[in-house]
Design a protein around this motif. Sequence first.
Motif, PDB file in Angstrom:
ATOM      1  N   LEU A  75       0.852  -1.186   0.000  1.00 33.98           N
ATOM      2  CA  LEU A  75       0.000   0.000   0.000  1.00 33.98           C
ATOM      3  C   LEU A  75       0.884   1.230   0.000  1.00 33.98           C
ATOM      4  CD1 LEU A  75      -2.587   1.706   0.400  1.00 33.98           C
ATOM      5  CD2 LEU A  75      -2.391   1.230   2.872  1.00 33.98           C
ATOM      6  N   VAL A  76       0.716   2.083  -0.999  1.00 38.64           N
ATOM      7  CA  VAL A  76       1.462   3.331  -1.068  1.00 38.64           C
ATOM      8  C   VAL A  76       0.491   4.481  -0.821  1.00 38.64           C
ATOM      9  CG1 VAL A  76       2.953   4.831  -2.443  1.00 38.64           C
ATOM     10  CG2 VAL A  76       3.071   2.338  -2.737  1.00 38.64           C
ATOM     11  N   ASN A  77       0.569   5.068   0.365  1.00 44.07           N
ATOM     12  CA  ASN A  77      -0.251   6.232   0.710  1.00 44.07           C
ATOM     13  C   ASN A  77       0.454   7.485   0.203  1.00 44.07           C
ATOM     14  OD1 ASN A  77      -2.598   5.223   2.185  1.00 44.07           O
ATOM     15  ND2 ASN A  77      -1.117   4.497   3.695  1.00 44.07           N
ATOM     16  N   ASN A  78       0.148   7.833  -1.044  1.00 37.59           N
ATOM     17  CA  ASN A  78       0.822   8.945  -1.708  1.00 37.59           C
ATOM     18  C   ASN A  78       0.007  10.235  -1.671  1.00 37.59           C
ATOM     19  OD1 ASN A  78       2.803  10.139  -3.776  1.00 37.59           O
ATOM     20  ND2 ASN A  78       0.856  10.227  -4.893  1.00 37.59           N
ATOM     21  N   ALA A  79      -1.292  10.137  -1.497  1.00 42.03           N
ATOM     22  CA  ALA A  79      -2.149  11.322  -1.576  1.00 42.03           C
ATOM     23  C   ALA A  79      -1.794  12.335  -0.495  1.00 42.03           C
ATOM     24  CB  ALA A  79      -3.614  10.920  -1.448  1.00 42.03           C
ATOM     25  N   GLY A  80      -1.812  13.583  -0.863  1.00 44.43           N
ATOM     26  CA  GLY A  80      -1.541  14.651   0.086  1.00 44.43           C
ATOM     27  C   GLY A  80      -1.337  15.963  -0.635  1.00 44.43           C
ATOM     28  N   TYR A  81      -1.455  17.051   0.100  1.00 44.36           N
ATOM     29  CA  TYR A  81      -1.222  18.364  -0.496  1.00 44.36           C
ATOM     30  C   TYR A  81      -0.757  19.324   0.589  1.00 44.36           C
ATOM     31  CZ  TYR A  81      -5.552  20.300   1.475  1.00 44.36           C
ATOM     32  OH  TYR A  81      -6.526  20.757   2.337  1.00 44.36           O
ATOM     33  N   PHE A 104      -6.020  11.710   8.079  1.00 43.29           N
ATOM     34  CA  PHE A 104      -7.137  10.825   8.379  1.00 43.29           C
ATOM     35  C   PHE A 104      -7.435   9.855   7.237  1.00 43.29           C
ATOM     36  CE2 PHE A 104      -8.468  14.685  11.003  1.00 43.29           C
ATOM     37  CZ  PHE A 104      -7.759  14.237  12.106  1.00 43.29           C
ATOM     38  N   ALA A 105      -7.344  10.316   5.995  1.00 43.58           N
ATOM     39  CA  ALA A 105      -7.564   9.412   4.869  1.00 43.58           C
ATOM     40  C   ALA A 105      -6.478   8.346   4.816  1.00 43.58           C
ATOM     41  CB  ALA A 105      -7.609  10.199   3.552  1.00 43.58           C
ATOM     42  N   LEU A 106      -5.239   8.752   5.064  1.00 48.42           N
ATOM     43  CA  LEU A 106      -4.129   7.797   5.096  1.00 48.42           C
ATOM     44  C   LEU A 106      -4.384   6.717   6.146  1.00 48.42           C
ATOM     45  CD1 LEU A 106      -0.347   8.583   4.987  1.00 48.42           C
ATOM     46  CD2 LEU A 106      -1.262   7.338   6.948  1.00 48.42           C
ATOM     47  N   MET A 107      -4.842   7.125   7.315  1.00 48.78           N
ATOM     48  CA  MET A 107      -5.131   6.149   8.370  1.00 48.78           C
ATOM     49  C   MET A 107      -6.299   5.251   7.985  1.00 48.78           C
ATOM     50  SD  MET A 107      -4.723   8.369  11.876  1.00 48.78           S
ATOM     51  CE  MET A 107      -3.127   8.943  12.465  1.00 48.78           C
ATOM     52  N   GLN A 108      -7.321   5.841   7.358  1.00 46.59           N
ATOM     53  CA  GLN A 108      -8.494   5.061   6.983  1.00 46.59           C
ATOM     54  C   GLN A 108      -8.160   4.013   5.927  1.00 46.59           C
ATOM     55  OE1 GLN A 108     -11.870   7.382   5.702  1.00 46.59           O
ATOM     56  NE2 GLN A 108     -13.133   5.574   5.317  1.00 46.59           N
ATOM     57  N   VAL A 109      -7.378   4.397   4.934  1.00 49.27           N
ATOM     58  CA  VAL A 109      -6.980   3.449   3.903  1.00 49.27           C
ATOM     59  C   VAL A 109      -6.129   2.337   4.509  1.00 49.27           C
ATOM     60  CG1 VAL A 109      -5.638   3.166   1.773  1.00 49.27           C
ATOM     61  CG2 VAL A 109      -7.124   5.152   2.038  1.00 49.27           C
ATOM     62  N   THR A 110      -5.199   2.709   5.363  1.00 45.53           N
ATOM     63  CA  THR A 110      -4.360   1.711   6.034  1.00 45.53           C
ATOM     64  C   THR A 110      -5.210   0.767   6.877  1.00 45.53           C
ATOM     65  OG1 THR A 110      -2.513   3.284   6.123  1.00 45.53           O
ATOM     66  CG2 THR A 110      -2.413   1.393   7.613  1.00 45.53           C
ATOM     67  N   ARG A 111      -6.147   1.326   7.584  1.00 48.39           N
ATOM     68  CA  ARG A 111      -7.045   0.522   8.434  1.00 48.39           C
ATOM     69  C   ARG A 111      -7.867  -0.454   7.600  1.00 48.39           C
ATOM     70  NH1 ARG A 111      -8.945   1.572  13.673  1.00 48.39           N
ATOM     71  NH2 ARG A 111     -10.965   0.673  14.173  1.00 48.39           N
ATOM     72  N   SER A 112      -8.186  -0.058   6.369  1.00 47.55           N
ATOM     73  CA  SER A 112      -9.004  -0.903   5.497  1.00 47.55           C
ATOM     74  C   SER A 112      -8.238  -2.117   4.983  1.00 47.55           C
ATOM     75  CB  SER A 112      -9.521  -0.084   4.303  1.00 47.55           C
ATOM     76  OG  SER A 112     -10.396   0.937   4.733  1.00 47.55           O
ATOM     77  N   GLN A 124       3.550  -4.537   2.969  1.00 44.07           N
ATOM     78  CA  GLN A 124       4.333  -3.330   3.225  1.00 44.07           C
ATOM     79  C   GLN A 124       3.438  -2.114   3.035  1.00 44.07           C
ATOM     80  OE1 GLN A 124       7.645  -2.493   0.557  1.00 44.07           O
ATOM     81  NE2 GLN A 124       8.765  -1.450   2.207  1.00 44.07           N
ATOM     82  N   ILE A 125       3.598  -1.166   3.941  1.00 42.23           N
ATOM     83  CA  ILE A 125       2.883   0.107   3.870  1.00 42.23           C
ATOM     84  C   ILE A 125       3.918   1.196   3.661  1.00 42.23           C
ATOM     85  CG2 ILE A 125       1.397   1.723   5.123  1.00 42.23           C
ATOM     86  CD1 ILE A 125       0.482  -0.832   6.769  1.00 42.23           C
ATOM     87  N   VAL A 126       3.753   1.975   2.609  1.00 43.32           N
ATOM     88  CA  VAL A 126       4.673   3.071   2.285  1.00 43.32           C
ATOM     89  C   VAL A 126       3.903   4.377   2.445  1.00 43.32           C
ATOM     90  CG1 VAL A 126       6.176   4.105   0.547  1.00 43.32           C
ATOM     91  CG2 VAL A 126       5.906   1.597   0.643  1.00 43.32           C
TER      92      VAL A 126
END
Length: 247
Positions: A75-81, A104-112, A124-126
């Motif tokens: 999982l690559v949590n790339n979203a952000g601004y 919060f979105a990063l945590m929610q996606v990871t939690r999912s 792996q979580i990036v």
Amino acid sequence: MRTIVITGATGDIARELIRQLSDDRLILLSRNVSALETLVDHQNLHLYQVDLSDEAALSATCQAISDKFGAVDILVNNAGYGDFKSFLSFSDTEIKQMFAVNVFALMQVTRSFLPNMLAQKSGQIVNIASIASHLPTAKSSIYAASKFAVRGFSDALRQEVVADNIKVLVVNTGPVKTKFHADNPDYLKKVGKNAVTAAFVAQKIVRHLGSSKRELNLPWQFNIARIFASIFPTTTDKITRRFFNLK
């Protein structure tokens, strides 16, 4: 073939990751999937349009992905601004929105996706953070705070899941030549050779997929600055006020 989820898939770093991961199954999340439909060179793309700040829609999308593909490998949590201005210039809504997307979105996606990783005992979580999580500067108060949160969350989560063979990598980038700085084009000119390309960042990330590396700090000049700041914080504050408050 690895199954990889990438959020914020229209970003320049994400696009470079897509280009460099041509042999993997890529599941891409973005607010605007039409911008990704031109990526015809990749044979195994799956596009999902979702606003990451919409909790219900994001939860439903992640569930649909899990139902279709099962456990993801990476999982690559790339979203952000980022929005850069003095602290008192921010409205409550702007502050909440930046945390909604960056944290919060990063945590929610990871939690999912984490439960299936735990079940298969691998993954792996990036998390793409920022060097601002180590070296905050003026006019970056909200952005830096959100990236501090990402790094803190990542460091704690890593300790929770290490026994289950799940790796957590934090990527802290300095200035990158991307559309992230589109609203402040002079910034990249000011930081000059300290800025790196999205291709460079993606290459470094790809090189460490599957590794136990815990943190990438790019480019090397900012990694040295990070180490210096941890030893001499007061001196670093003086230096950053003089040289790095360029936003």
